[in-house]
Design an enzyme around this catalytic site. Structure first.
Site, PDB file in Angstrom:
ATOM      1  N   GLU A  30      98.195  40.491  58.438  1.00 28.81           N
ATOM      2  CA  GLU A  30      97.430  39.238  58.323  1.00 28.81           C
ATOM      3  C   GLU A  30      97.655  38.357  59.552  1.00 28.81           C
ATOM      4  O   GLU A  30      98.783  38.220  60.027  1.00 28.81           O
ATOM      5  CB  GLU A  30      97.872  38.503  57.050  1.00 28.81           C
ATOM      6  CG  GLU A  30      97.091  37.217  56.850  1.00 28.81           C
ATOM      7  CD  GLU A  30      97.317  36.610  55.471  1.00 28.81           C
ATOM      8  OE1 GLU A  30      97.205  37.335  54.474  1.00 28.81           O
ATOM      9  OE2 GLU A  30      97.611  35.403  55.423  1.00 28.81           O
ATOM     10  N   ASP A 122      93.473  25.114  49.577  1.00 25.96           N
ATOM     11  CA  ASP A 122      94.165  23.918  49.078  1.00 25.96           C
ATOM     12  C   ASP A 122      93.525  22.693  49.706  1.00 25.96           C
ATOM     13  O   ASP A 122      93.344  22.640  50.923  1.00 25.96           O
ATOM     14  CB  ASP A 122      95.644  23.967  49.466  1.00 25.96           C
ATOM     15  CG  ASP A 122      96.356  25.094  48.744  1.00 25.96           C
ATOM     16  OD1 ASP A 122      96.263  25.136  47.502  1.00 25.96           O
ATOM     17  OD2 ASP A 122      96.975  25.933  49.419  1.00 25.96           O
TER      18      ASP A 122
HETATM   19  P1  FAD Z   1      92.641  30.136  41.939  1.00 27.90           P
HETATM   20  O1  FAD Z   1      92.518  31.541  41.491  1.00 27.90           O
HETATM   21  O2  FAD Z   1      91.436  29.283  41.828  1.00 27.90           O
HETATM   22  O3  FAD Z   1      93.857  29.477  41.128  1.00 27.90           O
HETATM   23  C1  FAD Z   1      94.324  28.176  41.455  1.00 27.90           C
HETATM   24  C2  FAD Z   1      94.935  27.548  40.206  1.00 27.90           C
HETATM   25  O4  FAD Z   1      93.912  27.305  39.248  1.00 27.90           O
HETATM   26  C3  FAD Z   1      95.949  28.451  39.496  1.00 27.90           C
HETATM   27  O5  FAD Z   1      96.932  27.629  38.952  1.00 27.90           O
HETATM   28  C4  FAD Z   1      95.122  29.106  38.399  1.00 27.90           C
HETATM   29  O6  FAD Z   1      95.912  29.511  37.278  1.00 27.90           O
HETATM   30  C5  FAD Z   1      94.192  27.966  38.018  1.00 27.90           C
HETATM   31  N1  FAD Z   1      92.899  28.421  37.469  1.00 27.90           N
HETATM   32  C6  FAD Z   1      92.153  29.447  37.902  1.00 27.90           C
HETATM   33  N2  FAD Z   1      91.009  29.547  37.171  1.00 27.90           N
HETATM   34  C7  FAD Z   1      91.051  28.521  36.263  1.00 27.90           C
HETATM   35  C8  FAD Z   1      90.169  28.087  35.234  1.00 27.90           C
HETATM   36  N3  FAD Z   1      89.014  28.707  34.984  1.00 27.90           N
HETATM   37  N4  FAD Z   1      90.530  26.993  34.491  1.00 27.90           N
HETATM   38  C9  FAD Z   1      91.707  26.340  34.715  1.00 27.90           C
HETATM   39  N5  FAD Z   1      92.591  26.737  35.693  1.00 27.90           N
HETATM   40  C10 FAD Z   1      92.257  27.816  36.454  1.00 27.90           C
HETATM   41  N6  FAD Z   1      94.637  29.455  51.675  1.00 27.90           N
HETATM   42  C11 FAD Z   1      93.788  29.056  52.643  1.00 27.90           C
HETATM   43  O7  FAD Z   1      93.456  27.857  52.726  1.00 27.90           O
HETATM   44  N7  FAD Z   1      93.295  29.957  53.564  1.00 27.90           N
HETATM   45  C12 FAD Z   1      93.604  31.275  53.517  1.00 27.90           C
HETATM   46  O8  FAD Z   1      93.122  32.046  54.334  1.00 27.90           O
HETATM   47  C13 FAD Z   1      94.500  31.715  52.512  1.00 27.90           C
HETATM   48  N8  FAD Z   1      94.854  33.019  52.430  1.00 27.90           N
HETATM   49  C14 FAD Z   1      95.658  33.431  51.402  1.00 27.90           C
HETATM   50  C15 FAD Z   1      95.957  34.808  51.299  1.00 27.90           C
HETATM   51  C16 FAD Z   1      96.759  35.266  50.266  1.00 27.90           C
HETATM   52  C17 FAD Z   1      97.053  36.749  50.160  1.00 27.90           C
HETATM   53  C18 FAD Z   1      97.283  34.343  49.307  1.00 27.90           C
HETATM   54  C19 FAD Z   1      98.162  34.828  48.191  1.00 27.90           C
HETATM   55  C20 FAD Z   1      97.002  32.990  49.413  1.00 27.90           C
HETATM   56  C21 FAD Z   1      96.179  32.521  50.448  1.00 27.90           C
HETATM   57  N9  FAD Z   1      95.855  31.165  50.584  1.00 27.90           N
HETATM   58  C22 FAD Z   1      95.002  30.757  51.580  1.00 27.90           C
HETATM   59  C23 FAD Z   1      96.424  30.172  49.672  1.00 27.90           C
HETATM   60  C24 FAD Z   1      95.522  29.882  48.461  1.00 27.90           C
HETATM   61  O9  FAD Z   1      94.281  29.363  48.869  1.00 27.90           O
HETATM   62  C25 FAD Z   1      96.268  28.867  47.603  1.00 27.90           C
HETATM   63  O10 FAD Z   1      97.403  29.446  47.026  1.00 27.90           O
HETATM   64  C26 FAD Z   1      95.426  28.169  46.550  1.00 27.90           C
HETATM   65  O11 FAD Z   1      96.168  27.062  46.064  1.00 27.90           O
HETATM   66  C27 FAD Z   1      95.132  29.057  45.342  1.00 27.90           C
HETATM   67  O12 FAD Z   1      94.246  30.007  45.638  1.00 27.90           O
HETATM   68  P2  FAD Z   1      93.722  31.053  44.535  1.00 27.90           P
HETATM   69  O13 FAD Z   1      92.638  31.771  45.180  1.00 27.90           O
HETATM   70  O14 FAD Z   1      94.842  31.802  43.937  1.00 27.90           O
HETATM   71  O15 FAD Z   1      93.154  30.010  43.429  1.00 27.90           O
END
Ligand code: FAD
Length: 294
Positions: A30, A122
């Site tokens: 990455e 975020d």
């Molecule tokens: P989600 O899946 O939307 O989850 C976020 C929160 O919402 C969780 O607590 C989940 O339980 C909750 N949730 C989900 N669906 C619902 C629902 N329907 N109702 C109520 N609650 C719900 N960030 C960046 O800005 N740029 C990047 O390029 C980036 N790359 C990443 C790569 C990897 C491999 C990882 C693990 C993280 C990366 N991140 C990146 C960080 C990521 O964007 C953050 O961790 C963000 O806060 C959560 O992303 P997510 O896609 O898991 O969110």
């Protein structure tokens, strides 16, 4: 060897990450978009040094809002055109409109980019979530509905996402999201038991999609402590204390050895591959690949 597609003026690597998972363990790297010309040169040199390792794929992170999407698109498109391995674009939904995301997906499809990691992102400085999307699962839906037929990955958090109300709801939402997508890549963590627990919990909820562990070599302990505090990743104090006291060259070697040990334990536990957070530097990833003999 990845599939190659002739887009008229240039050849693009169009292997879907989902097609790589299962046969033999993948090794992926990455990167983040460089902030200036010096950092861009550094990234290009890192790609040159890592290319002989024949990565299964690489991925490029995406900033939230501003020109974050465009910078990622330009780098991913260049890598797919210039390098003999596929590149996956991270795509964040926070702060973005449905229209903007649809246009970006059209750009990716036209450029022969077939892999998307769909993420919430975020909001800056803890501000409220804005834009047309709230959760990554909504973005997964939009990416899957695109006629290009993207391979879609999502994020998973072995130690539970910091915004989750509790472990049960975290796993429930992750299961729903991952069941729609093709695979997940995890946030970094240091205890292999966190990974096996996550996989067991997903299996218990009926989700058997591949989960690739993300491994962070601790080459810069101070910065990685900061990232860990934001992600909710538990820092192993003895390892960090030892690395913090070492000069740079010894530290990189020791960080690579620790990351190799973790990666091997994860592969032994059945992980479909290892995704290394490179921080745009080649040294630790090169050592880990050599030690793992992947
Ligand atoms: P989600 O899946 O939307 O989850 C976020 C929160 O919402 C969780 O607590 C989940 O339980 C909750 N949730 C989900 N669906 C619902 C629902 N329907 N109702 C109520 N609650 C719900 N960030 C960046 O800005 N740029 C990047 O390029 C980036 N790359 C990443 C790569 C990897 C491999 C990882 C693990 C993280 C990366 N991140 C990146 C960080 C990521 O964007 C953050 O961790 C963000 O806060 C959560 O992303 P997510 O896609 O898991 O969110």
């Amino acid at each position: 060897m990845p599939d190659c597609q002739d887009l008229g003026h240039t050849l693009h690597w169009v292997t879907r990450v989902s097609d790589l998972l299962g046969a033999q363990p993948t090794l992926s790297f990455e990167f983040f978009p460089p902030a200036d010309d010096v950092a861009a040169k550094q990234l290009s040199e890192t790609l040159d040094e890592l290319a002989p390792l024949a990565p299964s794929f690489v991925s490029v992170t995406c900033g939230v809002g501003g020109d974050g999407h465009d910078r990622t698109r330009d780098i991913v498109t260049d890598i797919c055109g210039d390098r003999p391995f596929p590149a996956m674009a991270h795509l964040t939904c926070v702060g973005h409109t449905k229209q903007g995301v649809a246009a970006l997906l059209d750009d990716y499809a036209a450029a022969g980019v077939v892999n998307i990691l769909a993420l919430a992102g975020d909001p800056p400085d803890g501000s409220a979530i804005s834009g047309d999307f709230h959760y990554a699962s909504e973005l997964v839906e939009v990416v899957l509905a695109h006629p290009a037929g993207f391979s879609v990955g999502v994020a998973a958090h072995p130690e539970v996402h910091p915004r989750s109300l509790d472990r049960t709801s975290d796993r429930r939402h992750l299961t729903a999201k991952l069941n729609e997508a093709d695979f997940a890549i995890t946030q970094f963590f240091f205890n292999p038991a966190d990974y096996t627990r996550l996989c067991n919990e997903l299996a218990g909820l009926g989700c058997h999609k591949p989960v690739i562990p993300g491994v962070m070599p601790v080459i810069w302990p101070k910065s990685i402590r900061r990232y860990a505090a934001m992600n909710g990743s538990t820092v192993p104090e003895p390892l960090f204390a030892r690395l913090e006291s070492q000069p740079a060259l010894d530290r990189i070697r020791a960080a690579a050895e620790a990351a190799t040990e973790l990666s091997q334990a994860l592969l032994d536990a059945g992980a479909p591959g290892i995704h290394l957070y490179t921080l745009n530097r080649p040294e630790a990833s090169t050592k880990i690949a050599a030690l793992l003999s992947l």
